[in-house]
Motif scaffolding. Structure first.
Motif, PDB file in Angstrom:
ATOM      1  N   GLN A  98      -9.462 -19.438  -5.778  1.00 32.05           N
ATOM      2  CA  GLN A  98      -9.490 -20.780  -6.055  1.00 32.05           C
ATOM      3  C   GLN A  98      -8.834 -21.606  -4.788  1.00 32.05           C
ATOM      4  O   GLN A  98      -7.631 -20.955  -4.523  1.00 32.05           O
ATOM      5  CB  GLN A  98      -8.640 -21.213  -7.352  1.00 32.05           C
ATOM      6  N   THR A  99      -9.364 -22.527  -4.188  1.00 35.38           N
ATOM      7  CA  THR A  99      -8.814 -23.089  -3.341  1.00 35.38           C
ATOM      8  C   THR A  99      -8.461 -24.771  -4.144  1.00 35.38           C
ATOM      9  O   THR A  99      -8.512 -24.942  -4.929  1.00 35.38           O
ATOM     10  CB  THR A  99      -9.770 -23.546  -2.196  1.00 35.38           C
ATOM     11  N   GLU A 100      -7.785 -25.399  -2.973  1.00 35.27           N
ATOM     12  CA  GLU A 100      -7.443 -26.723  -3.441  1.00 35.27           C
ATOM     13  C   GLU A 100      -8.449 -27.815  -3.491  1.00 35.27           C
ATOM     14  O   GLU A 100      -8.507 -28.675  -4.234  1.00 35.27           O
ATOM     15  CB  GLU A 100      -6.508 -27.376  -2.585  1.00 35.27           C
ATOM     16  N   TYR A 101      -9.729 -27.128  -3.260  1.00 37.63           N
ATOM     17  CA  TYR A 101     -10.900 -28.035  -3.450  1.00 37.63           C
ATOM     18  C   TYR A 101     -12.040 -27.525  -4.152  1.00 37.63           C
ATOM     19  O   TYR A 101     -12.943 -28.034  -4.654  1.00 37.63           O
ATOM     20  CB  TYR A 101     -11.648 -27.846  -1.803  1.00 37.63           C
ATOM     21  N   GLY A 102     -11.873 -26.096  -4.754  1.00 40.64           N
ATOM     22  CA  GLY A 102     -12.900 -25.433  -5.536  1.00 40.64           C
ATOM     23  C   GLY A 102     -12.834 -24.047  -5.463  1.00 40.64           C
ATOM     24  O   GLY A 102     -11.643 -23.491  -5.217  1.00 40.64           O
ATOM     25  N   GLU A 103     -13.835 -23.437  -5.914  1.00 42.83           N
ATOM     26  CA  GLU A 103     -14.022 -21.848  -6.094  1.00 42.83           C
ATOM     27  C   GLU A 103     -14.628 -21.303  -4.801  1.00 42.83           C
ATOM     28  O   GLU A 103     -15.387 -22.028  -4.041  1.00 42.83           O
ATOM     29  CB  GLU A 103     -14.574 -21.406  -7.015  1.00 42.83           C
ATOM     30  N   ALA A 104     -13.975 -20.299  -3.926  1.00 47.45           N
ATOM     31  CA  ALA A 104     -14.834 -19.598  -2.871  1.00 47.45           C
ATOM     32  C   ALA A 104     -14.678 -18.118  -2.939  1.00 47.45           C
ATOM     33  O   ALA A 104     -13.907 -17.463  -3.790  1.00 47.45           O
ATOM     34  CB  ALA A 104     -14.059 -20.067  -1.679  1.00 47.45           C
ATOM     35  N   PHE A 105     -15.275 -17.298  -2.189  1.00 52.24           N
ATOM     36  CA  PHE A 105     -15.290 -15.951  -1.908  1.00 52.24           C
ATOM     37  C   PHE A 105     -15.109 -15.405  -0.551  1.00 52.24           C
ATOM     38  O   PHE A 105     -15.314 -16.046   0.148  1.00 52.24           O
ATOM     39  CB  PHE A 105     -16.791 -15.238  -2.737  1.00 52.24           C
ATOM     40  N   LEU A 106     -14.005 -14.449  -0.747  1.00 49.19           N
ATOM     41  CA  LEU A 106     -13.681 -13.926   0.739  1.00 49.19           C
ATOM     42  C   LEU A 106     -14.271 -12.281   0.725  1.00 49.19           C
ATOM     43  O   LEU A 106     -14.295 -11.701  -0.416  1.00 49.19           O
ATOM     44  CB  LEU A 106     -12.234 -13.610   0.885  1.00 49.19           C
ATOM     45  N   ALA A 127      -1.535 -22.666   1.849  1.00 49.03           N
ATOM     46  CA  ALA A 127      -1.511 -23.784   0.988  1.00 49.03           C
ATOM     47  C   ALA A 127      -1.382 -23.221  -0.576  1.00 49.03           C
ATOM     48  O   ALA A 127      -0.097 -23.096  -1.017  1.00 49.03           O
ATOM     49  CB  ALA A 127      -2.846 -24.812   1.018  1.00 49.03           C
ATOM     50  N   THR A 128      -2.713 -23.316  -1.216  1.00 49.18           N
ATOM     51  CA  THR A 128      -2.360 -22.874  -2.524  1.00 49.18           C
ATOM     52  C   THR A 128      -2.326 -20.981  -2.671  1.00 49.18           C
ATOM     53  O   THR A 128      -1.870 -20.517  -3.692  1.00 49.18           O
ATOM     54  CB  THR A 128      -3.534 -23.023  -3.517  1.00 49.18           C
ATOM     55  N   GLY A 129      -2.377 -20.575  -1.478  1.00 49.26           N
ATOM     56  CA  GLY A 129      -2.433 -19.086  -1.215  1.00 49.26           C
ATOM     57  C   GLY A 129      -3.734 -18.365  -1.671  1.00 49.26           C
ATOM     58  O   GLY A 129      -3.575 -17.102  -1.487  1.00 49.26           O
ATOM     59  N   GLY A 130      -4.614 -18.960  -2.009  1.00 51.67           N
ATOM     60  CA  GLY A 130      -5.967 -18.403  -2.576  1.00 51.67           C
ATOM     61  C   GLY A 130      -6.426 -17.459  -1.620  1.00 51.67           C
ATOM     62  O   GLY A 130      -6.852 -16.220  -1.835  1.00 51.67           O
ATOM     63  N   THR A 131      -6.777 -17.608  -0.413  1.00 48.65           N
ATOM     64  CA  THR A 131      -7.148 -16.815   0.620  1.00 48.65           C
ATOM     65  C   THR A 131      -6.502 -15.801   0.682  1.00 48.65           C
ATOM     66  O   THR A 131      -6.996 -14.654   0.925  1.00 48.65           O
ATOM     67  CB  THR A 131      -7.397 -17.837   2.145  1.00 48.65           C
ATOM     68  N   LEU A 132      -5.136 -15.876   1.262  1.00 50.39           N
ATOM     69  CA  LEU A 132      -4.218 -14.593   1.284  1.00 50.39           C
ATOM     70  C   LEU A 132      -4.164 -13.790   0.099  1.00 50.39           C
ATOM     71  O   LEU A 132      -4.205 -12.526   0.243  1.00 50.39           O
ATOM     72  CB  LEU A 132      -2.865 -15.207   1.738  1.00 50.39           C
ATOM     73  N   LEU A 133      -4.191 -14.432  -1.115  1.00 45.62           N
ATOM     74  CA  LEU A 133      -4.058 -13.517  -2.134  1.00 45.62           C
ATOM     75  C   LEU A 133      -5.526 -12.872  -2.287  1.00 45.62           C
ATOM     76  O   LEU A 133      -5.233 -11.461  -2.719  1.00 45.62           O
ATOM     77  CB  LEU A 133      -3.933 -14.544  -3.473  1.00 45.62           C
ATOM     78  N   ALA A 134      -6.673 -13.308  -2.139  1.00 48.24           N
ATOM     79  CA  ALA A 134      -7.835 -12.373  -2.131  1.00 48.24           C
ATOM     80  C   ALA A 134      -7.799 -11.502  -1.115  1.00 48.24           C
ATOM     81  O   ALA A 134      -8.427 -10.442  -1.423  1.00 48.24           O
ATOM     82  CB  ALA A 134      -8.852 -13.566  -1.948  1.00 48.24           C
TER      83      ALA A 134
END
Length: 182
Positions: A98-106, A127-134
């Motif tokens: 999840q990003t601050e703007y929606g869902e994405a895939f890495l 920011a929300t940590g989504g990219t680094l957590l993925a």
């Protein structure tokens, strides 16, 4: 001029209501337009990691590539690219977030890391940590471990750095901004 958190903050441009109303986007392009500022940012990371014990640097698409590649070159470490979905040509591993703007895939090439590798994961901003957590999930799926997560900017009010720390990943950033800080 001595490099410190205040001088870097002055070179990060706030863009109001981008990419949507209510968001203050942190634009790092002015850092790259100043050779001196870019050198100070890169040197800060290089000094932190020059004697650190890790095997690879992983950079996040796309702004993480900019500074991650410089650090990998200077420290003579292999660079692993984590891309947005559909951008890598060979077999990939994928993780949604999840990003601050929606869902994405890495995605990352499935043969990028091996068991026992230690990885410094790098992005421009936490920011929300989504990219680094993925990215951390994908690194661990390949049998490697995370040395640390690093970024130029932290937005602590969005909780990403805390989420990373909660799962045992140390974080390091050069500066931080409050959500409404100009």
């Amino acid at each position: 001029m001595i490099f410190d958190e205040f001088s870097i903050k002055s070179l990060i441009r706030p863009v109001i209501d981008f990419p949507k109303p209510g968001v203050v986007f942190r634009d790092i392009t002015p850092l790259f337009q100043s050779p001196r500022a870019l050198r100070m940012v890169a040197d800060s990371f290089i000094q932190r990691y020059v004697e650190a014990e890790f095997s690879h640097i992983a950079a996040m698409d796309a702004r993480g590539f900019l500074i991650g590649s410089i650090i990998a070159y200077e420290l003579n470490k292999p660079l692993i690219l984590f891309r947005k979905q559909g951008k890598l040509p060979a077999e990939v591993l994928s993780a949604g977030y999840q990003t601050e703007y929606g869902e994405a895939f890495l995605e990352v090439h499935a043969d990028s890391l091996c068991e026992g590798d230690q990885v410094l994961i790098f992005d421009d901003l936490i920011a929300t940590g989504g990219t680094l957590l993925a990215a951390a999930q994908l690194v661990r799926r390949m049998g490697a471990s995370i040395y640390e997560a690093a970024a130029i900017i932290d937005l602590p009010e969005l909780g990403g750095s805390q989420k990373l720390q909660d799962i045992g990943i140390a974080t390091f950033t050069l500066t931080a901004f409050g959500l409404n800080e100009r």
